[in-house]
Structure formats: structure tokens, C-alpha cells
Design an enzyme around this catalytic site. Sequence first.
Site, PDB file in Angstrom:
ATOM      1  CD  GLU A 427       0.576  -4.569  -2.054  1.00 60.48           C
ATOM      2  OE1 GLU A 427       1.475  -5.133  -2.690  1.00 60.48           O
ATOM      3  OE2 GLU A 427       0.003  -5.082  -1.089  1.00 60.48           O
ATOM      4  CG  ASP A 500       4.867  -6.317  -1.291  1.00 61.98           C
ATOM      5  OD1 ASP A 500       5.769  -5.652  -1.844  1.00 61.98           O
ATOM      6  OD2 ASP A 500       4.299  -5.973  -0.239  1.00 61.98           O
ATOM      7  CG  ASP A 502       2.854 -10.265   0.192  1.00 59.31           C
ATOM      8  OD1 ASP A 502       2.226  -9.779  -0.786  1.00 59.31           O
ATOM      9  OD2 ASP A 502       3.005  -9.652   1.265  1.00 59.31           O
ATOM     10  CG  ASP A 504      -1.879  -8.735   1.753  1.00 57.94           C
ATOM     11  OD1 ASP A 504      -2.832  -9.543   1.762  1.00 57.94           O
ATOM     12  OD2 ASP A 504      -1.376  -8.246   2.785  1.00 57.94           O
TER      13      ASP A 504
END
Length: 642
Positions: A427, A500, A502, A504
Site C-alpha cells: 500500500e 500498515d 493502521d 487504512d
Amino acid sequence: MEKFEHKYGADQIQVLEGLEAVRKRPGMYIGSVSVRGLHHLVYEIVDNCVDEALAGYCSHIHVILEPGNIVSVEDDGRGIPVDIHAKTKISAAETVYTVLHAGGKFGGNSGYKVSGGLHGVGASVVNALSEWTEVIIQRDGGIYEMKFNRGKTVEKLKRIGDSKKTGTKVRFLADDTIFETLDYEYETLENRFREMAFLTKGLRITIEDLREETPKKAEFHFEGGLVSFVDYLNKNKEKLHKDPIYIEKNGEVPVEIAIQYTTAYSENIYTFVNNINTIEGGTHLEGFKRALTKTFNDYAKSHNLIKEKDTNLQGEDIREGITAVVSVKVKEPQFEGQTKTKLGNSNVTGIVQSMVNEALGSFLEENPSVAKAILEKCISASRAREAARKARELVRRKNALETTTLPGKLADCSSKNPKECEVYIVEGDSAGGSAKQGRDRRFQAILPLWGKMLNVEKARADKIYGNDKLNPVILAVGAGIGSDFDVSKIRYGKVIIMADADVDGAHIRTLLLTFFFRYMRPLIENGNVYLAQPPLYKLAKKGIKDIYCYADEDLDKAYIELAQKGIERDQLSLQRYKGLGEMNPEQLWETTMDPSNRILVKVTMEDAIKADEIFTILMGNEIEPRREFIEKNAKYVKNLDI
Ligand code: 28G
């Protein structure tokens, strides 16, 4: 040891040799000694109760996971016969628990005991692989008990009291010198028992987990059988018609089917043979699909929903949005395929096909509004497929040499041997850049993705071909998509999603997994999809090697270990990684990509039903179930932005 041996006659020695063989090669009998094999012990015993239920004598099965991973299973059937065989001097019950394949050979009682595959190996296998087993039988006015140690009889069956009830109760402790773990997964068992209860109309199955302070309990009992099953599968979907279509016939091969169409684009057909999930399908599925295609086409033509001269609706058009469960009972099932979950008996195709043709044909005639709703959807699926074909051809023409054209963003590896090649789907451009510099270019390819990813749960195939985010993934994997997907053509043995840790990252991971699940399912089934695990923290101090932590618990552990070496918290600098982009290429290689050091999580599909449920909830249109799911699974989804 020795003091037992003189007691055994020739028959008994054979028995011991039989069970010794099971202990020597447990994998041959239960597949593996992992947690999966462990669960098979429970299924094996519970299957015996289900057989008694199918014979019409048992209505309740009670399973308890007791503290110490002892399993207790009780049924209210007739009780295993206790009479002693005049010649062998051994009770029928002891025979069942000590003679390999006793259950199967003596014909079971339902006649549908499974002879192939992993189930149906019999209670003696469970006994052989347990540290101890005790069996309590109530019948003929009495309570009887017998005990075993690692398959050897330590207490012969004896009457220990009176009882007016009947039934069988078995308790066992799996042998921890054989199994890798004794930690039963409550949820896995719960899911299996729910499935069993759906498949056996009216049967009540209770499961309790008493191993931890807060006990768990669930009870399954469905008067609707497969209709309840389909209701359950579709609970978060928008339906095209109110009640599932139900078909049942008790011929030489009993067949039971429930069908309901939804507005989804995916196809969800679950098939069972003798209550075993045939993941790879087989002849029963083949017969079912052929009948669907023929019956709907015939109806569409005879009712002028499509013109006589029109080309037929294709099978895949007719299966768009379908949820169906097909359950057949086969006397001597032949299981084939990689995981021995594909039915091979060729006569089953025709039997299922002709009974579905007949029953579904009459159903459609009697329910024209349902027929119309379904066929409208099929016709629009057919138009979309036509559009998808055109889109695909457009892409092909643009790319001239379709199969050899690779996406521009792909940094390929030099090896062309799929067995050793890996592709990291990364990503973001900056992380993609670091990955490109940090990788071992000999066998690691990098495909950066950026921007908003298409949610395939809300799109048809025509939107997926030619989608600028997914097309590079399709081309890089190189094996097509949908019904054209051919897992033997994949260009990389490992397809690794690196995102990641997180919100997203979790989102893109879920979107990609949904895409693989819906359009490249064999890639997941074949074990080619992985999730990279970037570290969450770095602990650093001059003079010691940087320490990377991949979970909060690791961080606590690292602090404790360092304290033992005299290094205190305040001497260390703690970095919390928010994204892959914060790591330089060397760090990314060392922590996340170096095969000798990285952690990869293989994406498995033990339970397609659960996977479908999760993707439907997370990615579909219905908002309420999503909110509920997030509340219930707050821990798992804490980083999912949905
Ligand atoms: C609780 C955990 C596991 C079972 C029965 C009941 C019978 C039975 C089981 O018979 C031997 C072979 C065919 C008759 C059958 C009882 C007929 C009459 C049974 C269980 C003898 C096996 N009465 N319940 N086996 N058959 N429950 N639960 O194992 O000829 S096993």
C-alpha cells in the site's frame, strides 16, 4: 505391562496391534496431530451420536469441554449394546472401543457411515489416541461403565447401578504425547455443531465450555433443517424472495436442498455428503448445477422471459446471488480430490439432476412471482457478463499480448520459478519505494497500490476487469479471475499483502482479501495468500541490537528480558511505527521481508461460511449487521475502518 500380557488371547493381541498402529501413525487415521486432528476426535464421537439420531433414537447431544481439556459427550440414544459375545467374551461396547473400524464394518446403524475421508474411523481411534477414556452406558435397566488407558482396557464393562433411562456418555482426555496441543477451539466446535444441527432436522446439540472462569454455552436445534441453514447464511443479505425453496426426496440416494436468491453478486453453494462438507464439490454439485441451468432456461423460454432464438442463460448467470445447501446421503461414498472432499460417485449426478429438474420445475410453475424475480436477476447478470467480456477484450486489445503484459508499476523479480517467487502487494508509493530497494530482487517482486480500492462486494465482474486498481493485481498474479482462474498458472507461490498496521492498512487488506475470496478463491484454498506482519515497535539503545516487537505482548516481554540484563526502561528509546513508510529499506527488509526473520501469516479458509459472513457484513450494503459485528468483535476489528 507384562502382567497384562498373559491375559490376552490371539484376538486381543490383534486388537492391541491395531490400536498400536493408530498410535504409531495417527495422521493416517485423523489427518494430523495438530489442533485440527484434535477436533476430529470430538467429531468422531459426536458422529456416533448423530448416527443414533439418524436411526431415530437420539434427540439430544450434550458436549462439554471440562477443565483440563477433558471432553465429555452424552447422547440420549439406546445406549451401546452391552451384551457379551459368547466366544470372544467381550461386550459389544468394548468391541466398539477397541476394534479398529468396528463401527464401520458392522454396518453402523444408519447405513450412511462414512467409509472414506477422515470421519468414520470409529471410536476405537479416539480411544487409542487418548490418555484415558471412560464410557458409561444406560440401557436394559442398568448403568454400565468401562475404562481405558491409551486404548487398553483397564476396567471391563461392569454394571454399576440401576437406571430407567437410556443413552451413552463418553469422557476422554486426548493424549498430549501425541497431539501438538489439547486446546480445543470453542468457536470451531460451536460452528461445526451448528452445522450438524442444521443438517439433522430436529436434533438438539448443546455445547458448553467450562475450561475458563466464565463458562460458554450454546444450543442448536432447528426444526427447519436446511431451510433454517439458508436463513442463517442469508441473515445479513437482501433476499429476492421471502422463503427458501425446499426440495427433498428419499430415494436410493436421499437428497435435501434449500435455495434462496439474494441481491449479492456472489455464489454460495455448500454441499454435504453424509453430513460432511464437500468443499471440493463433486458429482452431487454437478447434478445440482446442471438442473438449475436447465430448469431456469426452460422456464425463461416457455414464459417468454427470453426469446427462443436467444442464447441460453449461462450457469454462472443463474447462480449469481444464490445461496444453497445441498445435502445427500450416499451409502458407499468415494471421496476424491486434494483434500478428499470431492464426491466421486458418478450415479449421484443424474439422481440429483433429475430430482431437482422435476421439483424446481414445479416450484417455478407454482410460484411465478418468485420465478420472475430470480430470472430478472439472471438476465441482468447475463447482460453484465456480456459487458464484462467486452471490457476484457478491450483490455486485451489494449495490452496486445495479454498474458505476457505486466502492469507498469510492478517491479518483477528475476526468477521465473513460481515456487520460489513472491509478490508483495504494498500500500502506498513510499512504502512501495522502500520495498523495491529493500527486497531480494532475485525472487521478490513488488506491486505498489495506491488510491481508493474498488469494493468488489458492491460491483459486478464487468466493473472488475479494467479496474485500474485490480487489473494490475490480476495481471501480476497471472492466472485470470472468476471461473477462468487457473491456480496452476500463478506467477508467484506467495502473494503477500503488506499494509500498515493502521485503519487504512486494515481497510485495504480487507478489500484485497474480499477480492481474492470472491474472484480467486483457489488462491486462498491453495494457501498462496499471506499477510506480512510489520513490527509495531522498535526498542533501541546504543550498544545493543535494535529490538522489533510485532505485538503489544512482545513489547512487555522485551522490557522484562532487558530488565533481567540490567537494562531499564528509561535507558531505551521506543519508536512506535505508524506505517511502513517510516522504515528505511534496510529496516523493512530486516523486519518484514527477510524470509529468515519475517513473520508471515498464511490466510486460510477453514470455514468458507464464516468468511462469507464476515465479507458480507464488512463490505456489503446492510449497515445494522455491520454495527453489530463491530461491537461484538471490537478486538479483531479495532483497526478496521468500515
Ligand atoms: C456419547 C457419545 C457417543 C451410540 C449406539 C447405539 C447402538 C449402537 C451406538 O450399536 C453396534 C451394530 C449393529 C447392533 C444399536 C443400540 C442397536 C440397538 C445400538 C455413541 C449393534 C452399535 N441398540 N449409540 N451403537 N451395533 N452413541 N455416543 O457412541 O448391530 S454408539
